[in-house]
Design an enzyme around this catalytic site. Structure first.
Site, PDB file in Angstrom:
ATOM      1  N   LYS A  22       0.844  -1.205   0.000  1.00 45.89           N
ATOM      2  CA  LYS A  22       0.000   0.000   0.000  1.00 45.89           C
ATOM      3  C   LYS A  22       0.875   1.250   0.000  1.00 45.89           C
ATOM      4  O   LYS A  22       0.651   2.188  -0.773  1.00 45.89           O
ATOM      5  CB  LYS A  22      -0.878  -0.003   1.244  1.00 45.89           C
ATOM      6  CG  LYS A  22      -1.536   1.337   1.552  1.00 45.89           C
ATOM      7  CD  LYS A  22      -2.414   1.302   2.774  1.00 45.89           C
ATOM      8  CE  LYS A  22      -1.692   1.535   4.054  1.00 45.89           C
ATOM      9  NZ  LYS A  22      -1.390   2.926   4.391  1.00 45.89           N
ATOM     10  N   ASN A  23       1.905   1.239   0.845  1.00 46.08           N
ATOM     11  CA  ASN A  23       2.696   2.462   1.034  1.00 46.08           C
ATOM     12  C   ASN A  23       3.729   2.703  -0.056  1.00 46.08           C
ATOM     13  O   ASN A  23       4.426   3.717  -0.034  1.00 46.08           O
ATOM     14  CB  ASN A  23       3.348   2.459   2.422  1.00 46.08           C
ATOM     15  CG  ASN A  23       2.299   2.636   3.520  1.00 46.08           C
ATOM     16  OD1 ASN A  23       1.130   2.940   3.228  1.00 46.08           O
ATOM     17  ND2 ASN A  23       2.677   2.407   4.753  1.00 46.08           N
ATOM     18  N   ARG A  91      -4.987  10.707   3.861  1.00 47.70           N
ATOM     19  CA  ARG A  91      -4.008  11.768   4.035  1.00 47.70           C
ATOM     20  C   ARG A  91      -2.824  11.655   3.066  1.00 47.70           C
ATOM     21  O   ARG A  91      -2.169  12.645   2.765  1.00 47.70           O
ATOM     22  CB  ARG A  91      -3.523  11.815   5.456  1.00 47.70           C
ATOM     23  CG  ARG A  91      -3.020  10.491   5.994  1.00 47.70           C
ATOM     24  CD  ARG A  91      -2.403  10.694   7.359  1.00 47.70           C
ATOM     25  NE  ARG A  91      -1.254  11.595   7.246  1.00 47.70           N
ATOM     26  CZ  ARG A  91      -1.292  12.895   7.515  1.00 47.70           C
ATOM     27  NH1 ARG A  91      -2.442  13.442   7.886  1.00 47.70           N
ATOM     28  NH2 ARG A  91      -0.232  13.635   7.369  1.00 47.70           N
ATOM     29  N   CYS A 115      -5.127  12.467  12.252  1.00 42.98           N
ATOM     30  CA  CYS A 115      -5.817  11.167  12.205  1.00 42.98           C
ATOM     31  C   CYS A 115      -5.671  10.557  13.597  1.00 42.98           C
ATOM     32  O   CYS A 115      -5.112  11.150  14.506  1.00 42.98           O
ATOM     33  CB  CYS A 115      -5.200  10.269  11.135  1.00 42.98           C
ATOM     34  SG  CYS A 115      -3.584   9.670  11.587  1.00 42.98           S
ATOM     35  N   ARG A 120      -0.029  14.565  12.552  1.00 45.06           N
ATOM     36  CA  ARG A 120       0.428  14.300  11.184  1.00 45.06           C
ATOM     37  C   ARG A 120       0.631  15.588  10.368  1.00 45.06           C
ATOM     38  O   ARG A 120       0.026  15.788   9.330  1.00 45.06           O
ATOM     39  CB  ARG A 120      -0.545  13.377  10.461  1.00 45.06           C
ATOM     40  CG  ARG A 120      -0.918  12.112  11.181  1.00 45.06           C
ATOM     41  CD  ARG A 120       0.181  11.079  11.260  1.00 45.06           C
ATOM     42  NE  ARG A 120       0.586  10.528   9.984  1.00 45.06           N
ATOM     43  CZ  ARG A 120      -0.025   9.519   9.366  1.00 45.06           C
ATOM     44  NH1 ARG A 120      -1.102   8.989   9.892  1.00 45.06           N
ATOM     45  NH2 ARG A 120       0.438   9.052   8.208  1.00 45.06           N
ATOM     46  N   ASP A 304       4.724   0.598  11.935  1.00 43.34           N
ATOM     47  CA  ASP A 304       3.496  -0.025  11.410  1.00 43.34           C
ATOM     48  C   ASP A 304       3.330  -1.469  11.859  1.00 43.34           C
ATOM     49  O   ASP A 304       2.302  -2.081  11.556  1.00 43.34           O
ATOM     50  CB  ASP A 304       3.473   0.033   9.870  1.00 43.34           C
ATOM     51  CG  ASP A 304       3.331   1.457   9.369  1.00 43.34           C
ATOM     52  OD1 ASP A 304       3.542   1.693   8.168  1.00 43.34           O
ATOM     53  OD2 ASP A 304       3.027   2.356  10.185  1.00 43.34           O
ATOM     54  N   ILE A 326       7.860   7.203  16.710  1.00 48.17           N
ATOM     55  CA  ILE A 326       7.525   7.881  15.464  1.00 48.17           C
ATOM     56  C   ILE A 326       6.267   8.736  15.593  1.00 48.17           C
ATOM     57  O   ILE A 326       6.231   9.891  15.177  1.00 48.17           O
ATOM     58  CB  ILE A 326       7.342   6.858  14.307  1.00 48.17           C
ATOM     59  CG1 ILE A 326       8.567   5.937  14.194  1.00 48.17           C
ATOM     60  CG2 ILE A 326       7.047   7.579  13.002  1.00 48.17           C
ATOM     61  CD1 ILE A 326       9.845   6.632  13.764  1.00 48.17           C
ATOM     62  N   ARG A 396      -8.584  -0.587   4.638  1.00 46.46           N
ATOM     63  CA  ARG A 396      -7.713   0.449   4.078  1.00 46.46           C
ATOM     64  C   ARG A 396      -6.363  -0.143   3.688  1.00 46.46           C
ATOM     65  O   ARG A 396      -5.694   0.359   2.791  1.00 46.46           O
ATOM     66  CB  ARG A 396      -7.499   1.557   5.111  1.00 46.46           C
ATOM     67  CG  ARG A 396      -8.765   2.278   5.500  1.00 46.46           C
ATOM     68  CD  ARG A 396      -8.453   3.532   6.264  1.00 46.46           C
ATOM     69  NE  ARG A 396      -7.457   4.320   5.525  1.00 46.46           N
ATOM     70  CZ  ARG A 396      -6.903   5.426   6.023  1.00 46.46           C
ATOM     71  NH1 ARG A 396      -7.228   5.847   7.220  1.00 46.46           N
ATOM     72  NH2 ARG A 396      -6.019   6.099   5.328  1.00 46.46           N
TER      73      ARG A 396
END
Ligand code: EPZ
Length: 417
Positions: A22-23, A91, A115, A120, A304, A326, A396
């Site tokens: 996804k990223n 975002r 979020c 962010r 993550d 983070i 998502r």
């Protein structure tokens, strides 16, 4: 809102094909704005977030055609305004800022807003654009950026590592005049994948994957065909699932060098890890041993995967200290894990987890993407029926999660809400 009913207890055993990341897909889709004629992306996962980005590109005038997991973008943009209703949904939409400025010299992008996991901000994205000569104003909740005479290469110094900031800087720099140096750049594999795609389109990028990236600007980017890199966070999620259910999963498409930090910690907890070309096999060895982690930018332990690892430490033998460095609010999964009987104490950015032999089944609620999947993992390892509500968060970032887990022995059922 749908929920997932999970009958926990069985060990997960079998094979899982890891989807595209996804990223990586999100910045790669944004790069579709920059191709003079066409960019074809393969292995683009069908997720709420990638579909949102495809919708935004369509709104900007790009011709976007999805055929299974192949997305073809052509025609470029006719509009340079990314509106709040689209950006606030996802975002990472802010990643159209660099491409629009680089190719069209103007962009009006809604500030994404915060979020669940933090405020962010995007100040580092804006400073990067300014370092390349863009004039940027913030007004009415929007970033209004112009580069009337095009962008000019320069030195971009990130005071803290930013994945999205590095991606926007990189995409802006490839069409800027002259050389750009990006210092303290993020080193995530998704950055390397983006740079490889841009170079295939005719960009001149060196140093990607290190903390200093150099770019020689070019006049335009031509057509290319690129395969999205495998999702290391999806792979890491399933690796943890195998270890915490005393299971045996083989992850196809996962790359060992993208998961070194996680695999080292999983070995410390007692799991057996065997890596071959393009596959990672993870076997549990009874109850996991406790281990400490601190999240860091790549190649450190990924933020993550923090929530997923915490779920595993809830049933480990011993105590684990988990430090999140983070994001400022990435312990949203803790109250829900406490509902399942976990013993966790949070003090600022650190959580102390005392492992229990087993959690207890309970109804829990998803709050953000990775917190949601940590609750699924906890439920899979807990004998009895648990229900995870608001699973739209899961959709998502995880494609076909129920099928992938169900094929490996998980007993789960979607309940329409
Ligand atoms: C990317 O977010 C990922 N998202 C995140 O994954 C991931 O957690 C994060 O990188 C860190 O690895 C995508 O790639 C789409 P950052 P990004 O800029 O780019 C602060 C998931 O679950 N910061 O590296 O937004 C920021 O607040 C998601 O898949 C500023 O202060 O992350 C954070 O504390 C969640 N100003 C830190 O830097 C800025 O301008 C790192 O953020 C930008 C960031």
């Amino acid at each position: 809102m749908d929920s997932l009913e999970i009958k926990g207890g069985p060990a997960l055993r079998g094979d899982i094909a890891i989807s595209g990341a996804k990223n990586a897909a999100l910045p790669l889709l944004a790069a579709g704005l920059m191709a003079t004629n066409r960019l074809v992306l393969n292995n683009v996962p069908r997720l709420a977030d990638t579909l949102s980005m495809e919708g935004l590109l369509g709104h900007l005038g790009v011709d976007v055609v999805r055929d299974g997991e192949q997305v073809t973008m052509s025609g470029g943009a006719t509009d340079f305004d990314a509106p709040y209703d689209l950006v606030s949904k996802m975002r990472a939409s802010v990643l159209v800022l660099g491409p629009l400025l680089a190719r069209y010299g103007e962009a009006r992008v809604s500030l994404p807003g915060g979020c669940a996991i933090g405020t962010r901000p995007v100040d580092l994205h804006i400073r990067a654009m300014q370092a390349l000569g863009a004039v940027v104003e913030l007004a009415d909740g929007y970033i209004q950026a112009r580069a009337r005479n095009g962008l000019q290469g320069g030195r971009i110094m990130f005071p803290m590592v930013s994945v999205g900031g590095t991606e926007n800087a990189l995409m802006a720099a490839v069409l800027a005049r002259g050389e750009t140096e990006i210092v303290n750049a993020a080193r995530e594999p998704e950055i390397t994948d983006l740079a490889n795609c841009l170079n295939a389109m005719g960009a001149k990028i060196e140093g990607h994957g290190t903390d200093t990236i150099r770019v020689q600007g070019v006049d335009e980017l031509h057509a290319a065909n690129h395969e999205v890199v495998a999702d290391r966070i999806e792979a890491g999620t399933f690796a943890i699932a195998a270890a915490m259910t005393d299971g045996d999963l083989t992850l196809h498409g996962a790359q060992e060098r993208h998961l070194d930090a996680l695999l080292a910690v999983l070995r410390d907890t007692g799991a057996t890890i065997d890596c071959a070309a393009g596959t990672i096999r993870v076997k549990g060895n009874g109850r996991p041993q406790a281990a400490d982690i601190t999240t860091d930018p790549f190649p450190g332990f990924p933020t993550d995967l923090q929530a997923q690892f915490m779920a595993m430490m809830c049933i480990a033998d011993g105590s684990s200290q988990i430090s999140e460095t983070i994001f400022e609010n990435r312990f949203m999964h803790v109250p829900e894990l406490l509902r399942m009987g976990a013993d966790i104490r949070v003090n600022g950015g650190t959580a102390m987890v005392r492992g229990r032999k087993s959690l207890t089944p309970a109804p829990v609620m998803a709050t953000d993407l990775r917190a949601s999947v940590s609750l699924v993992l906890a439920a899979l390892a807990t004998p009895g029926i648990s229900t995870v509500s608001r699973i739209y968060h899961l959709e998502r970032g995880y494609s076909d999660l129920e099928t992938k887990l169900g094929n490996c022995g998980a007993q789960l059922r979607r309940v329409k809400g």
